[in-house]
Design a protein around this motif. Structure first.
Motif, short mmCIF file in Angstrom:
data_model
loop_
_atom_site.label_atom_id
_atom_site.label_comp_id
_atom_site.label_asym_id
_atom_site.label_seq_id
_atom_site.Cartn_x
_atom_site.Cartn_y
_atom_site.Cartn_z
N PHE A 224 79.31 72.62 73.34
CA PHE A 224 79.37 74.00 73.83
C PHE A 224 78.02 74.66 73.58
O PHE A 224 77.72 75.08 72.47
CB PHE A 224 80.46 74.79 73.10
N GLU A 225 77.19 74.73 74.61
CA GLU A 225 75.88 75.34 74.47
C GLU A 225 76.04 76.85 74.27
O GLU A 225 76.52 77.55 75.16
CB GLU A 225 75.02 75.06 75.71
N PRO A 226 75.66 77.36 73.11
CA PRO A 226 75.87 78.79 72.86
C PRO A 226 74.89 79.67 73.62
O PRO A 226 73.75 79.28 73.89
CB PRO A 226 75.63 78.90 71.35
N ASP A 227 75.36 80.85 73.98
CA ASP A 227 74.47 81.85 74.57
C ASP A 227 73.55 82.40 73.47
O ASP A 227 73.98 82.59 72.33
CB ASP A 227 75.27 83.00 75.17
N LYS A 228 72.31 82.66 73.81
CA LYS A 228 71.34 83.17 72.84
C LYS A 228 70.98 84.61 73.21
O LYS A 228 70.54 84.88 74.31
CB LYS A 228 70.11 82.28 72.83
N TYR A 229 71.18 85.50 72.26
CA TYR A 229 70.95 86.92 72.48
C TYR A 229 69.74 87.45 71.70
O TYR A 229 69.33 88.58 71.92
CB TYR A 229 72.18 87.72 72.08
N LEU A 230 69.20 86.64 70.81
CA LEU A 230 68.10 87.09 69.97
C LEU A 230 66.92 86.14 70.05
O LEU A 230 67.07 84.96 70.35
CB LEU A 230 68.51 87.19 68.50
N ILE A 231 65.76 86.69 69.74
CA ILE A 231 64.56 85.91 69.51
C ILE A 231 64.31 85.95 68.01
O ILE A 231 64.29 87.02 67.40
CB ILE A 231 63.35 86.51 70.26
N GLN A 232 64.15 84.78 67.41
CA GLN A 232 63.92 84.71 65.97
C GLN A 232 62.49 84.26 65.70
O GLN A 232 62.02 83.27 66.25
CB GLN A 232 64.90 83.74 65.30
N THR A 233 61.79 85.01 64.85
CA THR A 233 60.43 84.66 64.48
C THR A 233 60.40 84.22 63.02
O THR A 233 61.42 84.22 62.32
CB THR A 233 59.48 85.84 64.69
N CYS A 234 59.24 83.83 62.53
CA CYS A 234 59.06 83.43 61.12
C CYS A 234 60.02 82.34 60.69
O CYS A 234 60.49 82.33 59.56
CB CYS A 234 59.21 84.63 60.18
N GLN A 235 60.35 81.42 61.60
CA GLN A 235 61.30 80.37 61.25
C GLN A 235 60.71 79.34 60.29
O GLN A 235 61.45 78.53 59.73
CB GLN A 235 61.79 79.68 62.53
N ASP A 236 59.41 79.37 60.09
CA ASP A 236 58.80 78.44 59.14
C ASP A 236 58.75 79.00 57.73
O ASP A 236 58.19 78.40 56.82
CB ASP A 236 57.37 78.08 59.59
N GLY A 237 59.39 80.17 57.54
CA GLY A 237 59.42 80.77 56.21
C GLY A 237 58.08 81.30 55.75
O GLY A 237 57.80 81.34 54.55
N ALA A 238 57.25 81.72 56.68
CA ALA A 238 55.90 82.19 56.35
C ALA A 238 55.94 83.34 55.37
O ALA A 238 56.79 84.24 55.46
CB ALA A 238 55.18 82.61 57.63
N THR A 239 55.01 83.31 54.40
CA THR A 239 54.96 84.39 53.42
C THR A 239 54.18 85.60 53.94
O THR A 239 54.36 86.71 53.45
CB THR A 239 54.31 83.90 52.11
N ASP A 240 53.32 85.38 54.92
CA ASP A 240 52.60 86.49 55.54
C ASP A 240 53.49 87.09 56.62
O ASP A 240 53.67 86.51 57.68
CB ASP A 240 51.29 86.00 56.16
N ARG A 241 54.05 88.26 56.34
CA ARG A 241 55.04 88.84 57.23
C ARG A 241 54.44 89.88 58.18
O ARG A 241 55.15 90.48 58.97
CB ARG A 241 56.16 89.49 56.41
N ALA A 242 53.15 90.10 58.09
CA ALA A 242 52.50 91.08 58.97
C ALA A 242 52.54 90.59 60.42
O ALA A 242 52.54 89.39 60.69
CB ALA A 242 51.06 91.30 58.53
N ILE A 243 52.60 91.54 61.34
CA ILE A 243 52.63 91.21 62.77
C ILE A 243 51.25 91.48 63.36
O ILE A 243 50.77 92.62 63.34
CB ILE A 243 53.68 92.07 63.51
N SER A 244 50.63 90.45 63.89
CA SER A 244 49.33 90.63 64.52
C SER A 244 49.50 91.32 65.87
O SER A 244 50.61 91.38 66.43
CB SER A 244 48.66 89.26 64.73
N GLU A 245 48.41 91.84 66.40
CA GLU A 245 48.46 92.51 67.70
C GLU A 245 48.93 91.54 68.78
O GLU A 245 49.72 91.90 69.67
CB GLU A 245 47.09 93.07 68.06
#
Length: 262
Positions: A224-245
């Motif tokens: 059952f292929e689920p519907d995706k409603y979100l985009i998830q970032t930082c999936q590599d567990g990055a410690t730098d959480r700032a968002i670049s331009e």
């Protein structure tokens, strides 16, 4: 216990965050305001030490509440303990977990997570990941905390949704089985990442529910292929959480708005 969706049931979103994710939280809350409907409450929880930074973001959104939890020496475990206690921060019948680095990209209502009157939860065999060469540390960890062999990965798709009864029943079971409270988890693990709250909740739902009173309709996303409603970032567990331009432009473009809209 009743996991069937009905118009008289309430639904709430919880986001456990901290100060370094304030900018990402703003994007998350903006996407919720843009795309989500049908939720009784939206609650952001952060440690007391992050209150100032997070309050400045939450105050932008009049329908969002801020609640504080205790500070943890190991907040990677602390945020998971908070999520296990979500029913103490929300009053809703169904609780929807969204991380602050997750952003809704299309319209979403509680109906999206129900099928034939039951709440959906997806899983996949650990064998699939092993054969694909994907390192998955959660099987042994979850088996340890559940007290039995766990064969499936349940941390598969945000938002992850659980009925209120599951939190109450799991806390009671955990206390009786381990003779400990959730707060002891911080001292039970030998590494900051050595616990998975969503896998524990999913495995509890799959293995411990009564046959005639399920918490979820369990679906294997192989079939059952689920519907995706979100985009998830930082999936590599990055410690730098700032968002670049550049990242900001990419995210807002995918979400259908620009930074100037916020």
């Amino acid at each position: 216990m009743n996991t069937k969706y009905a118009s008289d049931k309430s639904h709430g979103i919880i986001i456990r965050t901290y100060s370094k994710d304030a900018e990402r939280l703003n994007l998350c809350l903006f996407s919720i305001a843009k795309y989500c409907r049908g939720f009784k409450e939206i609650v952001v929880v952060c440690p007391e030490s992050s209150a100032e930074a997070i309050r400045s973001v939450v105050s932008i959104y009049p329908n969002v509440s801020l609640m504080l939890c205790q500070n943890y020496q190991n907040d990677m475990i602390g945020q998971q303990i908070t999520k296990l206690n979500s029913h103490k921060y929300l009053t809703s019948d169904f609780i929807y977990h969204v991380d602050s680095d997750c952003y809704f990209s299309k319209n979403y209502t509680p109906d999206c997570n129900f099928e034939n009157g039951l709440l959906k939860l997806y899983h996949r065999e650990y064998e699939f990941f092993y054969k694909s060469g994907i390192r998955m540390p959660w099987q042994s960890i979850t088996s340890r905390f559940l007290g039995q062999q766990v064969d499936f990965e349940f941390m598969s798709l945000f938002p992850l949704v659980y009925p209120r009864d599951l939190y109450i029943d799991l806390e009671k079971w955990f206390s009786e089985f381990h003779n400990l409270s959730y707060e002891a988890i911080e001292n039970m693990v030998d590494a900051p990442w050595a616990f998975s709250e969503f896998n524990l909740m999913g495995a509890f739902s799959y293995y411990k529910a009564l046959i005639d009173k399920p918490y979820h309709l369990h679906l294997n996303w192989r079939d059952f292929e689920p519907d995706k409603y979100l985009i998830q970032t930082c999936q590599d567990g990055a410690t730098d959480r700032a968002i670049s331009e550049t990242e900001m432009e990419e995210i807002t473009s995918l979400l259908g708005f620009t930074k100037s809209d916020m």
